[in-house]
Design an enzyme around this catalytic site. Structure first.
Site, PDB file in Angstrom:
ATOM      1  N   PRO A   1       0.825  -1.216   0.000  1.00 42.80           N
ATOM      2  CA  PRO A   1       0.000   0.000   0.000  1.00 42.80           C
ATOM      3  C   PRO A   1       0.855   1.260   0.000  1.00 42.80           C
ATOM      4  O   PRO A   1       1.890   1.326   0.656  1.00 42.80           O
ATOM      5  CB  PRO A   1      -0.781  -0.124   1.313  1.00 42.80           C
ATOM      6  N   CYS A   2       0.417   2.236  -0.758  1.00 37.60           N
ATOM      7  CA  CYS A   2       1.296   3.371  -1.019  1.00 37.60           C
ATOM      8  C   CYS A   2       0.631   4.718  -0.760  1.00 37.60           C
ATOM      9  O   CYS A   2       1.073   5.731  -1.258  1.00 37.60           O
ATOM     10  CB  CYS A   2       1.758   3.325  -2.467  1.00 37.60           C
ATOM     11  N   GLN A   3      -0.457   4.750   0.039  1.00 34.14           N
ATOM     12  CA  GLN A   3      -1.150   6.017   0.255  1.00 34.14           C
ATOM     13  C   GLN A   3      -0.234   7.081   0.842  1.00 34.14           C
ATOM     14  O   GLN A   3      -0.357   8.260   0.543  1.00 34.14           O
ATOM     15  CB  GLN A   3      -2.331   5.811   1.219  1.00 34.14           C
TER      16      GLN A   3
ATOM     17  N   ASN B   1       3.785  -0.162  -7.705  1.00 37.23           N
ATOM     18  CA  ASN B   1       3.570   1.020  -6.886  1.00 37.23           C
ATOM     19  C   ASN B   1       3.120   2.206  -7.724  1.00 37.23           C
ATOM     20  O   ASN B   1       3.182   2.164  -8.953  1.00 37.23           O
ATOM     21  CB  ASN B   1       4.848   1.377  -6.122  1.00 37.23           C
TER      22      ASN B   1
END
EC number: 2.1.1.37
Length: 737
Positions: free
Chosen positions: A206-208, A245
């Site tokens: 996850p890359c928030q 990503n």
């Protein structure tokens, strides 16, 4: 108005009576068998339900209620006014047959055998299953993929996977619902793999926290997950791994994050080659006699890489204690006895060693604090700076900086300065990745030794990677301009892959209209359970010819194919799965894991096609934006009509082009032909999911629940487009040995 009820037919030899659906309309009657039988004593005719005395009462009552709802919808709420008996029976029998089929087979159905070589894969941070779906679709020269394990932390991700891959497709794929940062994650993952060799690992941490579209936070629990992903790679050592990503990762911290990821990948070692490197470093002592201590530290640091987690932690402790012993020997040389016991600077150095020795415990504490900080939504408030400062203090590099400052304040004489510098350098070596350790080793080499070291480095690095690859999903038959970064690690005994060749040219890309036109039969606050015929000529009148010209026959990967191709929407309806899954059962929906256990399944022909309920003002706003073509152009008219909004943006879909990146909020998009937001199914089409892939659980959520829940819209928006994943998997199959 039609009346619909249930009645019991004559009992069979076992005393069980078939349940029949009876429809009365305009003096005519239709009877349909539901496929269920029940003892007459267990059926309550008045309330039309199976009594609690039956073991299957929850499942059967859900089925009867569902079937009655579909019959009522067909006869009393449909846009179509006239049906023949045959049409009614055929439509309802589709639902009934899907239910019967699901109950006449085991969960693990026999797949069609394929000749050739199966390779295995594991999907981490799996979410809805975009990578999973693309990998099981892929085939090349009789090579294909077997799906071993998927992982995510959310129950609805697990539910969606279990329904799709275990129940519907009949795979024995395992699901590990656990946070990858937890100490026993690797042990549990290995247990799920059951001793099988893993050929490929894929996943998108996850890359928030570093997405260009979102806030950048310090100590977000999602910010360092790539390192945990790489820990899995170190242990499983697959032939290839793929890490996906957002594009923003390339520019985060001015490119430092990208470089760090590449260094970490280059730091994954072939443990069989480690002795060759350590012997080389030991050999450097002959020409660097005054640096024996530092070279020994480099050897110890490299050796840590060959150990298991438990033994590795023991080796780290020995490493710090070795440096501590050197400082203990130095202390009486630089301060007197009293100072050594009371001085703040000496205490800082000693206690710093204690903190470093207990690094594993501090890391666990950091994880727990970050988890609680996120749970309490600590951000943009008076608390966040305090948390950030405290968590920063626990970092090994910060501890070493304080030790360095203490040495500086001690003002050690020149006689002992090298020893102090060696201690500090040794501490920094402790925090370096292997790639940086190798660069440091070069400082002790002459020209000839450097050449020898380079040869060793080429042998010792387990994975080859030059740079991340930027992939635009629209280049692979996805009707969406979604740019993603792929880090593809190739084990040194495998062919090198640096990019994924596009499957379509710019002029061949799939348009939004191609993807969605056949779903354009729902209105505001509407839900469809079956497909309806869309007449382009009627809908578009003067532009029908132009709109029809957008429809192209294609291969699965989007490449135009006029001889035996299908349109994108046809592929979506028929499915893109390979020949192994011809025995797959009908797709179904359940609202929760408990509903799945109770058998409360919904067997619709079309799933996830429900529109939001929007009030008149919202519809008028969307009409204006749609007519003007984009949100910015519509601002003046919206202000004039009193319909302006605080919403940051609306994306009006252009039917002739690809959609912008699909996110997790449907209200961000306006349908190209109707003033409404998109349905889950329409967003799934833009992501290239087959219609048979059903997104389970809640449709949407809001507020703080977004932190813990992953509803259907989030599942879709966060997914890797399956056709992009399919292209990646196909390229790996072309090269894998």
């Amino acid at each position: 108005m039609a009346t619909i009820n249930y009645y019991l037919d004559k009992a069979d030899k076992k005393g069980l009576s078939p349940i029949h659906l009876r429809i009365n309309c305009n003096g005519k009657q239709i009877k349909i068998s539901t496929g269920e039988k029940i003892a007459s004593i267990d059926f309550d005719k008045d309330i039309q339900q199976v009594k609690n005395s039956s073991d299957k009462h929850i499942e059967i009552n859900h089925y009867l209620s569902y079937l009655k709802d579909r019959a009522d919808e067909l006869l009393n709420k449909s846009y179509k006014k006239n049906y023949t008996n045959k049409e009614i029976k055929e439509t309802l029998n589709d639902y009934i047959n899907a239910y019967k089929e699901n109950h006449s087979v085991n969960i693990l159905r026999e797949q069609i055998s394929l000749y050739g070589k199966p390779f295995t894969f594991v999907d981490l941070f799996a979410g809805a299953g975009g990578f999973s779906e693309g990998f099981i679709q892929a085939e090349h020269n009789n090579k294909f993929f077997d799906f071993l394990v998927a992982n995510d932390i959310n129950e609805n991700c697990e539910l969606t996977h279990v329904v799709r891959y275990n129940h519907q497709l009949g795979l024995d794929t395992e699901f590990l619902c656990q946070d990858i940062t937890e100490p026993d994650f690797l042990d549990n993952l290995i247990s799920k793999i059951k001793g099988r060799k893993v050929d490929v690992v894929c996943g998108g941490p996850p890359c928030q926290s570093f997405s260009l579209a979102g806030k950048r936070k310090k100590f977000d629990k999602k910010d360092d997950l790539f390192s945990h992903y790489l820990e899995v790679i170190k242990v499983l050592q697959p032939k290839y791994f793929v890490m996906e990503n957002v594009k923003g990762i390339l520019t985060k911290e001015k490119g430092k994050i990208k470089e760090l990821i590449l260094k970490e990948i280059n730091s994954i070692l072939d443990i069989n080659e480690i002795p060759k490197l350590t012997e080389f470093i030991k050999g450097l002592k002959k020409t660097n006699k005054e640096d024996d201590f530092l070279l020994d530290c480099l050897v110890k640091r490299v050796e840590i890489e060959q150990y298991s987690e438990v033994k590795g932690e023991e080796a780290k402790e020995v490493y710090i204690k070795t440096i501590e012993a050197k400082f203990r020997k130095l202390t009486p040389e630089i301060v007197d006895y009293k100072t050594s016991k009371t001085d703040e600077r000496i205490s800082t150095i000693r206690h710093g060693f204690n903190l470093l020795i207990r690094n594993k415990e501090w890391e666990k504490l950091k994880r727990d604090i970050i988890r609680e900080k996120d749970y309490c939504n600590i951000d943009n408030d008076y608390f966040v700076d305090s948390f950030t400062r405290f968590l920063t203090e626990l970092d090994s590099n910060e501890i070493i900086l304080k030790i360095e400052e203490a040495f500086k304040q001690l003002k050690v004489s020149n006689l002992h300065k090298k020893t102090c510098n060696d201690i500090l350098t040794a501490l920094k070596i402790y925090t370096l990745n292997i790639d940086d350790c190798l660069n440091l080793t070069k400082d002790f080499c002459d020209e000839t030794q450097n050449l020898e070291l380079n040869n060793i480095v080429n042998d010792i690095r387990l994975y080859k990677i030059e740079a991340p690859f930027i992939a635009n999903s629209s280049d692979y038959g996805v009707p969406q301009n979604r740019e993603r970064v792929l880090f593809i690690g190739c084990r040194k005994d495998q062919k090198f892959i640096s990019e994924i060749p596009a499957t379509v040219k710019d002029e061949e890309k799939v348009s939004v209209f191609e993807a969605l036109y056949d779903l354009d039969f729902v209105g505001n606050d509407d839900e469809a359970h079956t497909y309806e015929v869309v007449d382009i000529t009627k809908q578009y009148n003067g532009t029908a010819k132009k709109m029809k010209s957008l429809l192209k026959e294609r291969s699965i990967n989007g490449k135009p194919n006029s001889s035996n191709g299908k349109t994108f929407s046809e592929w979506s309806k028929e499915g893109r799965l390979n020949g192994r899954f011809k025995n797959a059962s009908k797709p179904f929906y359940v609202k929760s894991t408990e509903a799945l256990s109770n058998g409360e399944k919904v067997f619709d022909v079309l799933h996830n096609h429900k529109t939001s309920k929007q009030n008149d003002d919202v519809i008028k706003r969307l009409e204006i934006i749609l007519k003007e073509g984009d949100y910015k152009s519509a601002q003046k008219k919206l202000d004039k009509c009193g319909l302006s909004s605080n919403k940051r943006n609306y994306n009006v879909l252009n039917p002739e082009k690809q959609s912008p990146t699909v996110m997790t909020i449907p209200d961000d998009y306006i349908h190209y032909n109707t003033p409404r937001a998109l349905t889950v199914r329409e967003m799934a089409r833009l992501q290239s999911f087959d219609d048979s892939f059903v997104f389970q659980g809640k449709r949407s959520t809001g507020g703080n629940k977004r932190k813990t829940e992953v509803p259907q819209f989030t599942l879709v928006g966060n997914a890797v487009p399956p056709l992009l994943a399919r292209a990646v998997a196909t390229e790996i199959l072309k090269n894998i040995k």
